[in-house]
Design an enzyme around this catalytic site. Structure first.
Site, short mmCIF file in Angstrom:
data_model
loop_
_atom_site.label_atom_id
_atom_site.label_comp_id
_atom_site.label_asym_id
_atom_site.label_seq_id
_atom_site.Cartn_x
_atom_site.Cartn_y
_atom_site.Cartn_z
N ASP A 153 0.84 -1.21 0.00
CA ASP A 153 0.00 0.00 0.00
C ASP A 153 0.87 1.25 0.00
O ASP A 153 2.03 1.22 0.41
CB ASP A 153 -0.95 0.00 1.19
CG ASP A 153 -0.23 0.03 2.54
OD1 ASP A 153 0.78 -0.69 2.69
OD2 ASP A 153 -0.68 0.76 3.45
N GLU A 180 0.30 -1.07 5.83
CA GLU A 180 1.36 -0.51 6.67
C GLU A 180 1.24 0.99 6.82
O GLU A 180 1.50 1.55 7.90
CB GLU A 180 2.73 -0.87 6.07
CG GLU A 180 3.92 -0.54 6.97
CD GLU A 180 4.50 0.85 6.74
OE1 GLU A 180 5.41 1.24 7.48
OE2 GLU A 180 4.03 1.57 5.82
#
Length: 389
Positions: free
Chosen positions: A97, A157
């Site tokens: 991400d 994350e």
């Protein structure tokens, strides 16, 4: 016999390094492919598309890949390189991400200028994902593993790994080593310790009133919020490494109304020497204090990332030995940024972070990756795996 083993090891080493040396353009091509996919946190389709592009490369090299769905976020990518099936693994980590919203890749796609690649997530950390994929492929093609080599790429994350932290810690528990391919520092150094982070969301209720006719009847939530911000920022203590920053605020309805509501988001950073529960208790005390009469504050949510405990000297020295053989020097350094390496270190896994290609200006439109560092950083990780006892 010993001479024969040493010769075989030397030949294996040469094969690994030579194969990686020839992959610079292929690395860049795969990097372009994944950078041009929007994969902001909570973009399930985008994160899954990045994972699919990486899986295609791995499976073509004979590396088995599994996806683990994480509803609302995408997938986790698990992979294991053919080789020893037993024993504690070495784990190559990363996250798929980014911090960028949908449409960013179309607005400013991957480009190369003066040896630097630009684009959303190019350093943090799609270049590290690509590097790890090629390191895994090198061992799949050349062999030589003494222990299981696994890849684990996460999907949330950038928003604190709330949905995956338990799985990250479970994966790392008992690992021989964890190499997290966050971008190498601008200096070229590795990351050997990190601060932890805590995001606290809170709101304040006030009493609405006409700001001109009936000002005294009101109780401003915005004024109360402002006082709380000053008190929260006063928690910053350079001596202990604690920093506080209220980075998002919302409040009020119209200028001529005493504000009945306000809310904000606080970012706290702290070292492994700080008790995060105690820190949160201080924040809660400030938020809940009646800083303006007739106002009420409350914490509405919090999430945290663990600080990364220092990398064991032996693991850092192992990487440095290989880097030196390749012709470059690196040191370990501390950073205020948080990462999943804090979670892996918290369960006792020897962890080295910042092993990815060198990059800078993460989370901005100026984010870049130094393409010339791709191959040598991949080779250094490969040597650390090959030479790990």
């Amino acid at each position: 016999m010993q001479d024969t083993l040493e010769e075989s090891r030397s030949q294996l080493r040469a094969r690994l390094l030579d194969w990686l040396a020839g992959q610079g353009q292929a690395m860049q091509d795969l990097l372009q492919k994944v950078v041009d996919i929007d994969s902001g946190s909570r973009n399930e389709a985008g994160v899954t598309a990045v994972a699919t592009a990486l899986r295609e490369r791995l499976e073509a090299a004979g590396v088995a890949v599994q996806f683990e769905p994480v509803p609302g976020y995408g997938v986790l990518l698990h992979a294991q390189v053919p080789g020893p099936a037993e024993g504690a693994p070495i784990l190559l980590m990363g996250h798929m991400d980014t911090v960028y919203p949908a449409g960013t890749a179309a607005r400013r796609p991957f480009r190369v200028e003066d040896g630097r690649a630009y684009g959303p997530g190019v350093a943090d950390m799609k270049s590290g994902l690509v590097m790890n994929v090629f390191v895994a492929e090198a061992f799949a093609r050349c062999g030589g593993l003494k222990a299981p080599l696994q890849l684990f790429f996460s999907c949330d994350e950038e928003i604190g790994s709330a949905a995956t932290r338990d799985r990250i810690m479970a994966k790392a528990r008992g690992a021989r080593a964890v190499l997290n391919a966050e971008p190498g520092r601008v200096s070229g150094n590795l990351v050997t310790s990190r601060k932890g982070s805590m995001v606290v969301e809170f709101e304040v209720e006030g009493v609405a009133a006409h700001a001109g006719i009936n000002h005294a009847a009101g109780a401003s939530a915005i004024e109360a919020l402002a006082r709380k911000i000053l008190a929260l920022h006063a928690l910053t203590d350079p001596a202990t490494g604690v920093t506080a920053n209220v980075g998002v605020v919302h409040g009020g309805i119209v200028p001529n109304m005493v504000a009945p509501h306000a809310k904000a988001e606080l970012d706290m950073r702290f070292t492994s020497e700080t008790d995060p529960d105690e820190l949160l208790a201080k924040v809660r005390g400030i938020v809940e204090e009646e800083s303006v009469p007739r106002t009420k504050g409350r914490v509405t949510g919090s999430r945290r990332t663990m600080p990364m405990k220092p990398t064991p000297d032996e693991l850092l020295a192992l990487y440095q030995h290989g880097a030196r053989a390749l012709g470059f020097e690196v040191q370990g350094e501390f950073t205020g940024g948080a990462a999943d390496s804090g979670l892996t270190a918290s369960v006792g896994a020897p962890t080295l972070c910042g092993t990815g290609p060198v990059g800078g200006h993460a989370h901005t439109e100026r984010e870049y990756c130094e393409l010339a560092t791709f191959v040598p950083r991949a080779q250094a990780v490969a040597l650390a795996i090959l030479d790990h006892p």
